[in-house]
Design a protein around this motif. Structure first.
Motif, short mmCIF file in Angstrom:
data_model
loop_
_atom_site.label_atom_id
_atom_site.label_comp_id
_atom_site.label_asym_id
_atom_site.label_seq_id
_atom_site.Cartn_x
_atom_site.Cartn_y
_atom_site.Cartn_z
N SER A 84 -3.39 -2.99 7.10
CA SER A 84 -4.49 -2.62 6.21
C SER A 84 -4.72 -1.11 6.22
N LEU A 85 -4.68 -0.51 7.41
CA LEU A 85 -4.90 0.94 7.51
C LEU A 85 -3.77 1.73 6.87
N ALA A 86 -2.53 1.24 7.00
CA ALA A 86 -1.38 1.93 6.40
C ALA A 86 -1.48 1.92 4.88
N ARG A 87 -1.81 0.77 4.33
CA ARG A 87 -1.96 0.69 2.86
C ARG A 87 -3.06 1.61 2.37
N ASN A 88 -4.20 1.57 3.07
CA ASN A 88 -5.33 2.41 2.67
C ASN A 88 -4.97 3.89 2.77
N HIS A 89 -4.25 4.25 3.81
CA HIS A 89 -3.85 5.65 4.00
C HIS A 89 -2.95 6.12 2.86
N LEU A 90 -1.96 5.31 2.49
CA LEU A 90 -1.06 5.70 1.41
C LEU A 90 -1.79 5.79 0.07
N GLU A 91 -2.67 4.83 -0.19
CA GLU A 91 -3.42 4.85 -1.45
C GLU A 91 -4.34 6.06 -1.54
N THR A 92 -4.90 6.48 -0.39
CA THR A 92 -5.87 7.57 -0.37
C THR A 92 -5.20 8.94 -0.39
N HIS A 93 -4.09 9.09 0.33
CA HIS A 93 -3.53 10.42 0.55
C HIS A 93 -2.14 10.66 -0.05
N TRP A 94 -1.44 9.61 -0.52
CA TRP A 94 -0.08 9.76 -1.01
C TRP A 94 0.07 9.39 -2.49
N ILE A 95 -0.50 8.26 -2.87
CA ILE A 95 -0.36 7.80 -4.26
C ILE A 95 -0.94 8.86 -5.21
N ASP A 96 -0.27 9.07 -6.32
CA ASP A 96 -0.67 10.04 -7.36
C ASP A 96 -0.49 11.49 -6.91
N CYS A 97 0.23 11.70 -5.81
CA CYS A 97 0.53 13.07 -5.36
C CYS A 97 2.01 13.37 -5.62
N GLU A 98 2.30 14.55 -6.09
CA GLU A 98 3.68 14.96 -6.29
C GLU A 98 4.26 15.57 -5.01
N GLU A 99 3.40 16.20 -4.23
CA GLU A 99 3.85 16.87 -3.02
C GLU A 99 2.82 16.70 -1.92
N VAL A 100 3.28 16.43 -0.69
CA VAL A 100 2.36 16.28 0.44
C VAL A 100 2.96 16.98 1.66
N ALA A 101 2.08 17.32 2.61
CA ALA A 101 2.51 17.86 3.90
C ALA A 101 2.65 16.67 4.85
N ALA A 102 3.86 16.23 5.08
CA ALA A 102 4.09 14.97 5.80
C ALA A 102 3.52 14.99 7.22
N HIS A 103 3.67 16.09 7.92
CA HIS A 103 3.20 16.14 9.30
C HIS A 103 1.68 16.00 9.38
N SER A 104 0.97 16.70 8.54
CA SER A 104 -0.49 16.63 8.54
C SER A 104 -0.98 15.22 8.24
N LEU A 105 -0.35 14.56 7.27
CA LEU A 105 -0.78 13.21 6.91
C LEU A 105 -0.39 12.18 7.96
N ALA A 106 0.74 12.39 8.60
CA ALA A 106 1.14 11.47 9.68
C ALA A 106 0.12 11.52 10.81
N LYS A 107 -0.39 12.70 11.13
CA LYS A 107 -1.40 12.83 12.17
C LYS A 107 -2.70 12.16 11.77
N LYS A 108 -3.05 12.30 10.51
CA LYS A 108 -4.28 11.65 10.02
C LYS A 108 -4.15 10.13 10.12
N TYR A 109 -2.99 9.61 9.80
CA TYR A 109 -2.73 8.16 9.86
C TYR A 109 -2.83 7.64 11.29
N THR A 110 -2.14 8.28 12.23
CA THR A 110 -2.14 7.77 13.61
C THR A 110 -3.51 7.93 14.27
#
Length: 486
Positions: A157-183
């Motif tokens: 549930s948390l993984a889906r919510n994280h992707l929907e909130t921070h990844w979906i509809d984005c063309e570019e992301v900082a993977a390291h920063s978002l991975a830390k937010k997820y964990t």
């Protein structure tokens, strides 16, 4: 008669001297074992600067291999972090350390880490016992089958919510920063039962200050990384203490006879155990222990996820195989149906990929220990009080155990081809990391939804991983996302 007596006396003395000479030749005096070979380098700083220089280039193995060739393949002495230290760097040495935990050796942290987490230069015996007790609770919470079945649904549930909130509809992301937010969000949910995004965001900055100061110069004056890390640690502990205080009141006001197995998070489990054993619930002690485990889970897992994203971007054939495996799992279940443990067990190739990432890019260079008493290993004396370092790179990057060690090859982990105790990202033996399964679930669930949703490429093609002082991408690993057509 006097001549005969004198002759017999001389003969007796000669025989005695011959006998002593024979005994000394046949039974040599037992010599005390020598100290491990090596060099302690410069006064005070030892070889610390050389180690840090190579670490920043992410080639710690050079520091190890140069000394193995010069001194010994299994161990060598040096001076690191202001301490006389022995690097253990072979499967035999790893096995010895695992077998003698709390017998000949005990946990030890460099002064920086102890100061940041505990406020003093060393950990007391009572703190050591508290951490050992918490290790058992962590293992029970994250490794028991019923707990894992619950945790995989929560993480899903948390993984889906994280992707929907921070990844979906984005063309570019900082993977390291978002991975830390997820964990970090998962740690707060499973350890504290707290999912408040504002609290997580507030504490994320403080956690980042801690990580940057853990191996900084130990200069505790305003403005330094070390000083900011100490302040951040204090701020996080105060926040967690408030959560502990409120949770204790809630548990006391409700039914404390509730089964511990039904506890929903680590904090509740710890408080309920204290109450049932008629022990005082000291908020600061529990906050200290939880802080240590959140930091460990937060950085190591997020770094591993970031490394996986990097390699999948660089190796399209590996990405395709991971994507194929994950889509087979996705197509076998309903669209909104969460993953379960059976699905995780099917992720064989994906976990081999994770294992190869951890071999090539272990999140930490290895744990530290201290000799409780004098002991010998491989014919060398390790004096009481000397520090030990289990150097992971000494086996992970060694061609003797992993042919073509710099090549990314997940097939190494198919079957039982690994030399025992040569692959040790989670430790081993009775003291294997209690959070291993916890990390495994976080990583595989996240990778499932990420590759199911996107393919990606690195924005900075030549961006590398560095250790400054912990493993991280040099520029936070920005990636361009390409959503799959549905």
């Amino acid at each position: 008669m006097e001549l005969i007596a004198l002759f017999l006396l001389v003969l007796s003395i000669a025989f005695t001297l011959y006998s002593l000479s024979y005994v000394s030749k046949t039974k040599p005096t037992k010599q005390k074992p020598e100290l491990p070979p090596g060099s302690t380098g410069w006064p005070i700083i030892g070889e610390t600067l050389e180690y840090i220089r190579l670490a920043k280039k992410n080639c710690i193995e050079k520091f190890i291999f140069d000394r193995q060739k010069k001194y010994s393949a299994k161990l060598f002495k040096t001076s690191y972090a202001g301490e006389k230290m022995v690097f253990f760097c072979s499967p035999e040495a790893n096995r010895f350390m695992f077998a003698n935990e709390n017998k000949l050796i005990k946990a030890w942290w460099p002064r920086n880490i102890s100061k940041i987490f505990k406020g003093s230069g060393k950990l007391s015996e009572s703190k050591q016992k508290e951490l050992a007790s918490m290790r058992k609770n962590v293992s029970a919470l994250f490794n028991q089958l019923n707990a894992m079945e619950k945790n995989v649904v929560i993480i899903d549930s948390l993984a889906r919510n994280h992707l929907e909130t921070h990844w979906i509809d984005c063309e570019e992301v900082a993977a390291h920063s978002l991975a830390k937010k997820y964990t970090l969000s998962i740690s707060f949910r499973l350890m504290l039962n707290n999912v408040d995004s504002e609290t997580v965001g507030e504490l994320e900055k403080l956690f980042n200050c801690i990580m940057s100061g853990m191996f900084a110069l130990p200069i505790n004056i305003p403005g330094t990384k070390f000083n900011r890390a100490i302040k951040a640690s204090k701020g996080i502990r105060e926040k967690i203490e408030g959560i502990v205080r409120r949770r204790k009141i809630e548990i006391l006001e409700n039914n404390i006879n509730e089964s511990l197995d039904e506890s929903k998070d680590l904090l509740s489990l710890l408080i309920m155990e204290k109450i049932k054993d008629n022990e005082e619930v000291i908020e600061s002690e529990i906050a200290d222990m939880i802080l240590v485990y959140i930091v460990a889970a937060y950085d190591s897992t997020s770094t591993t996820i970031t490394s996986i994203i990097k390699y999948l971007a660089e190796l399209p054939q590996v990405y395709e195989e991971v994507h194929r495996e994950q889509m087979e799992i996705a197509n076998s279940r309903g669209h909104e149906e969460p993953l379960n443990l059976d699905d995780i067990k099917k992720m064989i190739y994906s976990w081999n990929v994770v294992s190869e990432v951890l071999r090539l890019q272990p999140t930490i260079a290895g744990p530290f220990r201290e000799a409780i008493t004098d002991f010998s290993f491989d014919g060398f004396l390790i004096p009481k009080g000397w520090k030990l370092h289990r150097a992971v790179h000494g086996t992970h990057k060694n061609a003797k155990y992993f042919p073509e060690p710099d090549k990314f090859d997940p097939s190494r982990f198919h079957g039982n081809k690994i030399v025992p105790y040569s692959y040790v990202p989670f430790g081993g033996g009775a003291h294997i990391c209690p959070g291993r399964e916890y990390a495994r679930l976080q990583i595989l669930v996240f990778i499932h939804y990420l590759v199911k949703t996107f393919r990606w490429e690195k924005v900075i093609p030549d961006e590398e991983l560095i250790r400054d002082p912990i493993l991280m991408p040099a520029k936070r690993l920005p990636i361009h996302l390409y959503p799959h057509q549905t």
